[in-house]
Design a protein around this motif. Structure first.
Motif, PDB file in Angstrom:
ATOM      1  N   GLY A 171      17.381  -7.005   6.962  1.00  0.00           N
ATOM      2  CA  GLY A 171      16.323  -6.512   6.094  1.00  0.00           C
ATOM      3  C   GLY A 171      15.937  -5.101   6.486  1.00  0.00           C
ATOM      4  O   GLY A 171      16.073  -4.692   7.644  1.00  0.00           O
ATOM      5  N   HIS A 172      15.455  -4.365   5.494  1.00  0.00           N
ATOM      6  CA  HIS A 172      15.043  -2.979   5.722  1.00  0.00           C
ATOM      7  C   HIS A 172      13.629  -2.960   6.290  1.00  0.00           C
ATOM      8  O   HIS A 172      12.684  -3.398   5.643  1.00  0.00           O
ATOM      9  CB  HIS A 172      15.087  -2.197   4.406  1.00  0.00           C
ATOM     10  N   ARG A 230       7.605  -7.108  13.833  1.00  0.00           N
ATOM     11  CA  ARG A 230       7.669  -8.394  14.532  1.00  0.00           C
ATOM     12  C   ARG A 230       7.760  -9.540  13.519  1.00  0.00           C
ATOM     13  O   ARG A 230       8.593 -10.441  13.640  1.00  0.00           O
ATOM     14  CB  ARG A 230       6.444  -8.578  15.416  1.00  0.00           C
ATOM     15  N   SER A 231       6.904  -9.494  12.527  1.00  0.00           N
ATOM     16  CA  SER A 231       6.886 -10.550  11.524  1.00  0.00           C
ATOM     17  C   SER A 231       8.197 -10.595  10.746  1.00  0.00           C
ATOM     18  O   SER A 231       8.768 -11.675  10.521  1.00  0.00           O
ATOM     19  CB  SER A 231       5.714 -10.332  10.570  1.00  0.00           C
ATOM     20  N   ASP A 232       8.677  -9.434  10.324  1.00  0.00           N
ATOM     21  CA  ASP A 232       9.914  -9.397   9.530  1.00  0.00           C
ATOM     22  C   ASP A 232      11.110  -9.879  10.339  1.00  0.00           C
ATOM     23  O   ASP A 232      11.977 -10.598   9.824  1.00  0.00           O
ATOM     24  CB  ASP A 232      10.173  -7.972   9.015  1.00  0.00           C
ATOM     25  N   ARG A 289       8.382 -15.559   2.211  1.00  0.00           N
ATOM     26  CA  ARG A 289       7.095 -16.196   2.465  1.00  0.00           C
ATOM     27  C   ARG A 289       6.560 -15.936   3.867  1.00  0.00           C
ATOM     28  O   ARG A 289       5.418 -16.279   4.172  1.00  0.00           O
ATOM     29  CB  ARG A 289       7.204 -17.701   2.237  1.00  0.00           C
ATOM     30  N   THR A 290       7.385 -15.342   4.730  1.00  0.00           N
ATOM     31  CA  THR A 290       6.939 -15.146   6.107  1.00  0.00           C
ATOM     32  C   THR A 290       6.976 -13.690   6.557  1.00  0.00           C
ATOM     33  O   THR A 290       6.359 -13.361   7.569  1.00  0.00           O
ATOM     34  CB  THR A 290       7.795 -15.984   7.077  1.00  0.00           C
ATOM     35  N   ALA A 291       7.683 -12.814   5.840  1.00  0.00           N
ATOM     36  CA  ALA A 291       7.685 -11.390   6.187  1.00  0.00           C
ATOM     37  C   ALA A 291       6.350 -10.761   5.795  1.00  0.00           C
ATOM     38  O   ALA A 291       5.609 -11.289   4.961  1.00  0.00           O
ATOM     39  CB  ALA A 291       8.841 -10.681   5.479  1.00  0.00           C
ATOM     40  N   MET A 292       6.036  -9.612   6.376  1.00  0.00           N
ATOM     41  CA  MET A 292       4.779  -8.925   6.079  1.00  0.00           C
ATOM     42  C   MET A 292       4.973  -7.635   5.297  1.00  0.00           C
ATOM     43  O   MET A 292       4.107  -7.260   4.524  1.00  0.00           O
ATOM     44  CB  MET A 292       4.023  -8.616   7.379  1.00  0.00           C
ATOM     45  N   SER A 293       6.074  -6.928   5.509  1.00  0.00           N
ATOM     46  CA  SER A 293       6.221  -5.624   4.856  1.00  0.00           C
ATOM     47  C   SER A 293       6.466  -5.809   3.356  1.00  0.00           C
ATOM     48  O   SER A 293       7.208  -6.707   2.948  1.00  0.00           O
ATOM     49  CB  SER A 293       7.392  -4.851   5.474  1.00  0.00           C
ATOM     50  N   PRO A 294       5.865  -4.971   2.511  1.00  0.00           N
ATOM     51  CA  PRO A 294       6.104  -5.101   1.070  1.00  0.00           C
ATOM     52  C   PRO A 294       7.555  -4.852   0.686  1.00  0.00           C
ATOM     53  O   PRO A 294       8.027  -5.386  -0.313  1.00  0.00           O
ATOM     54  CB  PRO A 294       5.161  -4.062   0.453  1.00  0.00           C
ATOM     55  N   ARG A 320       6.265   2.356  14.331  1.00  0.00           N
ATOM     56  CA  ARG A 320       4.875   2.626  13.965  1.00  0.00           C
ATOM     57  C   ARG A 320       4.146   1.393  13.437  1.00  0.00           C
ATOM     58  O   ARG A 320       2.925   1.342  13.484  1.00  0.00           O
ATOM     59  CB  ARG A 320       4.833   3.733  12.909  1.00  0.00           C
ATOM     60  N   MET A 321       4.897   0.438  12.867  1.00  0.00           N
ATOM     61  CA  MET A 321       4.284  -0.743  12.241  1.00  0.00           C
ATOM     62  C   MET A 321       4.699  -1.992  13.008  1.00  0.00           C
ATOM     63  O   MET A 321       5.465  -2.827  12.528  1.00  0.00           O
ATOM     64  CB  MET A 321       4.699  -0.835  10.771  1.00  0.00           C
TER      65      MET A 321
END
Length: 630
Positions: A130-131, A187-189, A42-47, A181-182
């Motif tokens: 996490g990847h 940061r979010s992940d 619910r808080t990570a950004m990467s798909p 690059r992202m």
């Protein structure tokens, strides 16, 4: 080596704990682990993490032994590579596989570890990795198929403190993010990983407050001991003491034109212990298919299989580790010497599951599964939007695909599904909303599942229509060798990839490639492998075969591999079916325990170009310092 700061007096432990309390705490641990996932999603950004769930949580006891988790990793190995103190409020962080004994296996995995304190004692650990979609390096996605050292694969963060007694080290974070690059996704992940671990820490502190620290710790001991006792019985009753069982499988190529690479494992029982010995595995590759396999991790893979087969209700943990001895020669594909490249390690990771299945089922074919976790297919697509509101904005997709699950004693393998318990597909609607592409096809590939009494799952064909120029990277395997069938079942189909260019030309792509330039209108067909079949195909219900033909899972010609003949209406022709099955039985001989689809590698090389459209890989080349003669 880390120095853990805590109270000098020993942790209190209850003399015993009643079964009801054990059950309550066990299920609370399950929930805490599930809550770690929920917080992250619910808080990570990467798909890759948010939608696909490419992450793995863990809760451990004070010594770092996993009591609940999905993947397992080595907290003790991490702490060995960490220099400094560990104190309350600290959050530890690394992305370097070589610095933590393979607790993570490539630089894209960012690992967070948090000590859990109660009344000044460390009562356990929470960890999660996490990847990350990108960690820098020579290609977008940071998984170059032509890397020859890990330095080409992105930023490597050594074991460090991300938080020091609750205070974020901005410099550590700034350095890590400066290399990717992202940045906002990373940061979010990373923040989400920390939040998930902190949430687990709170839940453990609540359990200690509710039941008492002594009862909580005694329960962990009881859970670990239960797994030890259960596994001791399973090893004694299922692993032969009078013979050595062996199994060999192959990673098809290294992305640089060489292969296949052999992974060989032997198994036997010795003085009450299970021995898993990888002597005979090829030396490490010059390319990036090396898989730095942590011994404790492979023990966990073994335990997961055994417990899932014999008692799936048990909460598996690290308690049985003293009963298993994993031996991996240094300098081989599974224990490469630093700084070997690791970015394509996913193919070796998938293959060791197939090998474990092949080993454990030989003496008990009724429990044997076919091959199916043959890789973890990756697609990377990146570029810059040229049109609309996003013009000038960078886009970058990392997606995992799925092949066919193997045929099993319990039934057919699912089509296009993941063997990882929590992995899910990224919804097509999500992809089309956030990336410049259209999914024109997403369907199973008929006949790609190996025929058997229980059919192997079909692979899938995803057709990506690109709407912006960019570049593509592909990671897959099982394009040269087949996912083998068992107990008379036939092999599954191979993977394949091709581009239909907007100008009408067609380009066959290798299973591992980078920097494939695509233009607006190009269509990529990403076809994955099928699972091997289980049992005699001639024993499969003809009416079920006819139903699968109707549903597009098997073709009319494919039905004949089951000895089934259909009339013009699609109904089973009983007489013709009986005659065909009798003919096949008369001409095939004894059913093999394993059917690999080839007799030897040279035969396979000779057939390769005609069957795949690609030249056969050349025999492997090894670094001069790699283990030879293994």
């Amino acid at each position: 080596m880390a120095r853990i700061v805590q109270r000098p007096d020993p942790l209190p432990k209850a003399a015993e704990v009643d079964p009801v309390t054990v059950d309550i705490i066990e299920n609370a641990l399950r929930n805490a682990r599930a809550e770690m996932d929920a917080v992250l999603f619910r808080t990570a950004m990467s798909p890759g993490i948010r939608e696909q769930h490419d992450e793995f949580p863990l809760i451990a006891n004070p010594e770092g032994l996993m009591v609940v988790g999905q993947f397992g990793l080595s907290i003790p190995a991490f702490l060995e590579g960490f220099e400094g103190t560990v104190e309350e409020g600290d959050v530890l962080f690394t992305s370097d596989p070589y610095a933590c004994g393979g607790a993570i296996s490539h630089a894209n995995d960012w690992l967070v570890i948090l000590p859990i304190y109660v009344d000044g004692w460390v009562v356990g650990w929470a960890a999660q990795f996490g990847h990350m979609t990108d960690v820098g390096g020579k290609v977008p996605g940071s998984l170059p198929t032509d890397a020859t050292s890990i330095f080409e694969e992105g930023v490597l963060v050594p074991p460090v403190k991300l938080y020091d007694k609750g205070r974020l080290d901005e410099d550590v974070l700034r350095i890590a993010l400066n290399n990717v690059r992202m940045k906002e996704w990373n940061r979010s992940d990373l923040n989400a990983l920390v939040a998930a671990c902190r949430n687990a820490g709170r839940r453990i502190q609540e359990l200690c407050e509710r039941f008492g620290t002594d009862v909580y710790l005694a329960t962990l001991d009881a859970l670990l001991q239960r797994n030890y006792d259960a596994m001791k019985t399973l090893i004694e009753t299922t692993i032969p003491a009078d013979e050595v069982l062996t199994f060999t499988d192959y990673v098809c190529d290294d992305g640089m034109g060489y292969g296949p690479y052999k992974i060989h494992c032997s198994m036997w029982r010795e003085e009450g212990k299970l021995i898993l010995d990888f002597t005979g595995t090829d030396p490490q590759s010059l390319g990036p298919i090396n898989y730095y396999l942590n011994e404790s991790l492979y023990k966990m893979f073994f335990g997961t299989y055994m417990i899932s087969v014999f008692d799936p209700q048990i909460l598996w943990n690290d308690g049985f580790y003293p009963l298993v001895d994993v031996r991996i020669p240094e300098g081989t594909l599974l224990k490469p010497r630093y700084p070997a490249a690791l970015s394509c390690r996913t193919h070796g990771l998938g293959r060791i599951f197939d090998i474990l299945t092949g080993l454990l089922g030989q003496r008990q074919p009724e429990f044997l599964c076919a091959a199916g976790f043959s890789s973890s297919p990756h697609l990377m697509y990146s570029g810059t939007w040229t049109e609309g509101e996003r013009a000038g904005e960078w886009f970058q997709l990392y997606q995992i695909g799925f092949g066919g699950i193997p045929g099993r004693p319990a039934g057919d393998g699912p089509d296009g599904h993941s063997l990882w318990p929590s992995f899910t597909n990224v919804p097509n609607e999500f992809l089309e909303a956030y990336f410049p592409l259209v999914i024109e096809k997403y369907e199973t590939v008929a006949d790609s599942g190996g025929p058997g009494l229980y059919r192997g799952g079909n692979g899938i064909d995803i057709a990506y229509r690109f709407l912006e120029p960019g570049q593509v990277s592909i990671h897959d395997d099982r394009w040269f060798t087949y996912p083998w069938g068992v107990n008379g079942g036939l092999p599954g189909g191979r993977s394949r990839k091709w581009l239909e260019r907007a100008d009408g030309t067609v380009e066959v792509l290798p299973s591992k490639c980078d920097r494939v330039q695509v233009q607006k209108g190009d269509l990529l067909h990403y076809v994955t492998w099928g699972g091997g079949g289980w049992g005699d195909p001639l024993e499969r219900d003809p009416e079920l075969v006819a139903l699968e033909v109707e549903r597009g899972l098997v073709t009319r010609d494919g039905a004949r591999r089951y000895g089934v003949v259909l009339d013009e209406e699609g109904r089973v022709d009983q007489a013709a079916t009986e005659a065909l099955r009798a003919e096949i039985r008369a001409g095939r001989g004894e059913l093999p325990l394993f059917d690999r689809g080839f007799s030897d590698l040279e035969e396979l090389r000779a057939r390769c170009l005609a069957e795949t459209g690609l030249p056969a890989p050349k025999p492997p080349q090894f670094p001069p310092f790699a283990r030879q003669g293994s």
